[in-house]
Write a protein that holds these residues in place. Structure first.
Motif, PDB file in Angstrom:
ATOM      1  N   PHE A   1       8.793   4.967 -10.576  1.00 33.16           N
ATOM      2  CA  PHE A   1       8.980   6.237  -9.874  1.00 33.16           C
ATOM      3  C   PHE A   1       9.371   7.341 -10.857  1.00 33.16           C
ATOM      4  CE2 PHE A   1      10.398   3.139  -6.442  1.00 33.16           C
ATOM      5  CZ  PHE A   1       9.148   3.093  -5.850  1.00 33.16           C
ATOM      6  N   LEU A   2      10.265   7.023 -11.792  1.00 31.60           N
ATOM      7  CA  LEU A   2      10.664   8.017 -12.788  1.00 31.60           C
ATOM      8  C   LEU A   2       9.487   8.387 -13.679  1.00 31.60           C
ATOM      9  CD1 LEU A   2      12.843   9.747 -14.091  1.00 31.60           C
ATOM     10  CD2 LEU A   2      13.474   7.772 -15.501  1.00 31.60           C
ATOM     11  N   ASP A   3       8.706   7.406 -14.095  1.00 28.57           N
ATOM     12  CA  ASP A   3       7.533   7.690 -14.918  1.00 28.57           C
ATOM     13  C   ASP A   3       6.552   8.593 -14.172  1.00 28.57           C
ATOM     14  OD1 ASP A   3       8.171   6.447 -17.310  1.00 28.57           O
ATOM     15  OD2 ASP A   3       7.338   4.512 -16.706  1.00 28.57           O
TER      16      ASP A   3
ATOM     17  N   GLN B   1       0.799  -1.218   0.000  1.00 28.67           N
ATOM     18  CA  GLN B   1       0.000   0.000   0.000  1.00 28.67           C
ATOM     19  C   GLN B   1       0.842   1.284   0.000  1.00 28.67           C
ATOM     20  OE1 GLN B   1      -3.209   0.138  -0.692  1.00 28.67           O
ATOM     21  NE2 GLN B   1      -3.033  -2.070  -0.931  1.00 28.67           N
ATOM     22  N   PRO B   2       1.989   1.331   0.715  1.00 28.23           N
ATOM     23  CA  PRO B   2       2.812   2.539   0.604  1.00 28.23           C
ATOM     24  C   PRO B   2       3.299   2.799  -0.827  1.00 28.23           C
ATOM     25  CG  PRO B   2       3.437   1.285   2.544  1.00 28.23           C
ATOM     26  CD  PRO B   2       2.476   0.421   1.770  1.00 28.23           C
ATOM     27  N   LEU B   3       3.642   1.722  -1.554  1.00 29.00           N
ATOM     28  CA  LEU B   3       4.025   1.893  -2.954  1.00 29.00           C
ATOM     29  C   LEU B   3       2.859   2.446  -3.761  1.00 29.00           C
ATOM     30  CD1 LEU B   3       5.866   1.480  -5.435  1.00 29.00           C
ATOM     31  CD2 LEU B   3       5.047  -0.887  -5.522  1.00 29.00           C
ATOM     32  N   ASN B   4       1.678   1.895  -3.549  1.00 21.03           N
ATOM     33  CA  ASN B   4       0.505   2.384  -4.271  1.00 21.03           C
ATOM     34  C   ASN B   4       0.264   3.864  -3.987  1.00 21.03           C
ATOM     35  OD1 ASN B   4       0.190  -0.227  -5.168  1.00 21.03           O
ATOM     36  ND2 ASN B   4      -1.400  -0.743  -3.674  1.00 21.03           N
ATOM     37  N   ALA B   5       0.443   4.261  -2.735  1.00 16.05           N
ATOM     38  CA  ALA B   5       0.228   5.657  -2.371  1.00 16.05           C
ATOM     39  C   ALA B   5       1.212   6.575  -3.096  1.00 16.05           C
ATOM     40  CB  ALA B   5       0.358   5.833  -0.857  1.00 16.05           C
TER      41      ALA B   5
ATOM     42  N   LEU C   1       7.714   8.973  -1.256  1.00 20.55           N
ATOM     43  CA  LEU C   1       8.866   8.177  -1.690  1.00 20.55           C
ATOM     44  C   LEU C   1      10.020   8.319  -0.713  1.00 20.55           C
ATOM     45  CD1 LEU C   1      10.252   6.319  -3.679  1.00 20.55           C
ATOM     46  CD2 LEU C   1      10.793   8.316  -5.103  1.00 20.55           C
ATOM     47  N   GLY C   2      10.233   9.513  -0.192  1.00 15.84           N
ATOM     48  CA  GLY C   2      11.311   9.723   0.761  1.00 15.84           C
ATOM     49  C   GLY C   2      11.132   8.933   2.044  1.00 15.84           C
ATOM     50  N   ALA C   3       9.875   8.674   2.419  1.00 18.55           N
ATOM     51  CA  ALA C   3       9.588   7.926   3.644  1.00 18.55           C
ATOM     52  C   ALA C   3       9.458   6.427   3.404  1.00 18.55           C
ATOM     53  CB  ALA C   3       8.295   8.453   4.274  1.00 18.55           C
ATOM     54  N   TYR C   4       9.530   6.008   2.154  1.00 22.29           N
ATOM     55  CA  TYR C   4       9.280   4.606   1.782  1.00 22.29           C
ATOM     56  C   TYR C   4      10.530   3.757   2.021  1.00 22.29           C
ATOM     57  CZ  TYR C   4       7.905   0.759  -1.407  1.00 22.29           C
ATOM     58  OH  TYR C   4       7.582  -0.459  -1.963  1.00 22.29           O
ATOM     59  N   ASP C   5      10.377   2.646   2.694  1.00 22.94           N
ATOM     60  CA  ASP C   5      11.491   1.712   2.898  1.00 22.94           C
ATOM     61  C   ASP C   5      11.503   0.727   1.731  1.00 22.94           C
ATOM     62  OD1 ASP C   5      13.588   0.280   3.990  1.00 22.94           O
ATOM     63  OD2 ASP C   5      12.295  -0.914   5.297  1.00 22.94           O
ATOM     64  N   CYS C   6      11.977   1.214   0.587  1.00 26.34           N
ATOM     65  CA  CYS C   6      11.886   0.427  -0.649  1.00 26.34           C
ATOM     66  C   CYS C   6      12.812  -0.785  -0.596  1.00 26.34           C
ATOM     67  CB  CYS C   6      12.239   1.303  -1.850  1.00 26.34           C
ATOM     68  SG  CYS C   6      11.994   0.476  -3.431  1.00 26.34           S
ATOM     69  N   ARG C   7      12.256  -1.949  -0.929  1.00 25.01           N
ATOM     70  CA  ARG C   7      13.016  -3.197  -0.991  1.00 25.01           C
ATOM     71  C   ARG C   7      12.772  -3.897  -2.322  1.00 25.01           C
ATOM     72  NH1 ARG C   7      16.696  -3.129   3.171  1.00 25.01           N
ATOM     73  NH2 ARG C   7      15.808  -1.692   4.707  1.00 25.01           N
TER      74      ARG C   7
END
Length: 219
Positions: A122-124, A8-12, A26-32
């Motif tokens: 993210f770039l798109d 859900q964070p990615l979707n947001a 995106l800055g708060a996202y713990d991307c894995r």
């Protein structure tokens, strides 16, 4: 738009309606989503003005960018700023600078296919929210991932050339040598300045640089 029913964070992030929302999420996202997460201190989103008409895309953050949390700082960033200033542009006011991938690799290398594919949504989204009129692609990695059909090419044939892509309507793309390449091979400064003069002329036609801007001086 790519969505993940289990993230859900990615979707947001991908559903953000403003650039400020996108950047904050995106800055708060713990991307894995790829292995680059192992070597980063922070996600590097951009540098500059999200309301600018010119978007600059490079390949990845490095150690300086990871430490400061801003795209394209350090020696390459300083050179890019000087190149832009020579045609009347302030990098932080008149452009937004981003990368194909948002996390630095452990070693100095280009992004892998898996890494780029994981980060391209993210770039798109950045492109969709910024709505730039001109996108400058720094180096072959940026060109390859923005135009995936273009795999077998030589930079000396692509650099300095404007083109359009159907999936980005209304955007003029231009390929430029990466500033890091100029630092490694100063012989390429002459063609780079020729390309920059062409860029200045096109930006002038589009009303994106002052009409009285002088031609750049060679370093």
């Amino acid at each position: 738009m790519q969505v993940d029913l289990f993230d859900q964070p990615l979707n947001a992030i991908l559903q953000a309606s403003t650039y400020a929302e996108f950047a904050a999420r995106l800055g708060a996202y713990d991307c894995r989503r790829c292995t680059l997460c192992r070597g980063r201190t922070r996600i590097v989103i951009d540098r500059g003005n999200p309301e600018a008409s010119i978007l600059i895309i490079s390949e990845r953050p490095g150690s300086n960018e990871d430490a400061e949390g801003k795209a394209f700082v350090g020696r390459s960033g300083e050179l890019l700023d000087k190149i832009l200033a020579s045609i009347g542009l302030d990098a932080n006011r008149d452009t937004l600078i981003a990368n194909v991938v948002k996390c630095k690799p452990v070693e100095d290398r280009a992004p892998t296919a898996d890494e780029a594919t994981a980060c391209l949504p993210f770039l798109d989204k950045q492109i969709a929210l910024v709505k730039p009129r001109v996108i400058l692609l720094l180096g072959q990695v940026a060109l390859k991932w923005i135009d995936p059909d273009r795999r077998d090419f030589k930079m000396e044939e692509e650099a300095g050339r404007f083109f359009t892509l159907g999936r980005y309507p209304g955007v003029q793309f231009m390929v430029l040598y990466h500033p890091a390449f100029l630092l490694r091979d100063p012989r390429q400064k002459k063609p780079m300045w020729e390309h920059v003069q062409h860029l200045r002329d096109v930006l002038r036609e589009l009303g994106l640089v002052p009409p009285g801007t002088v031609a750049p001086h060679r370093a």
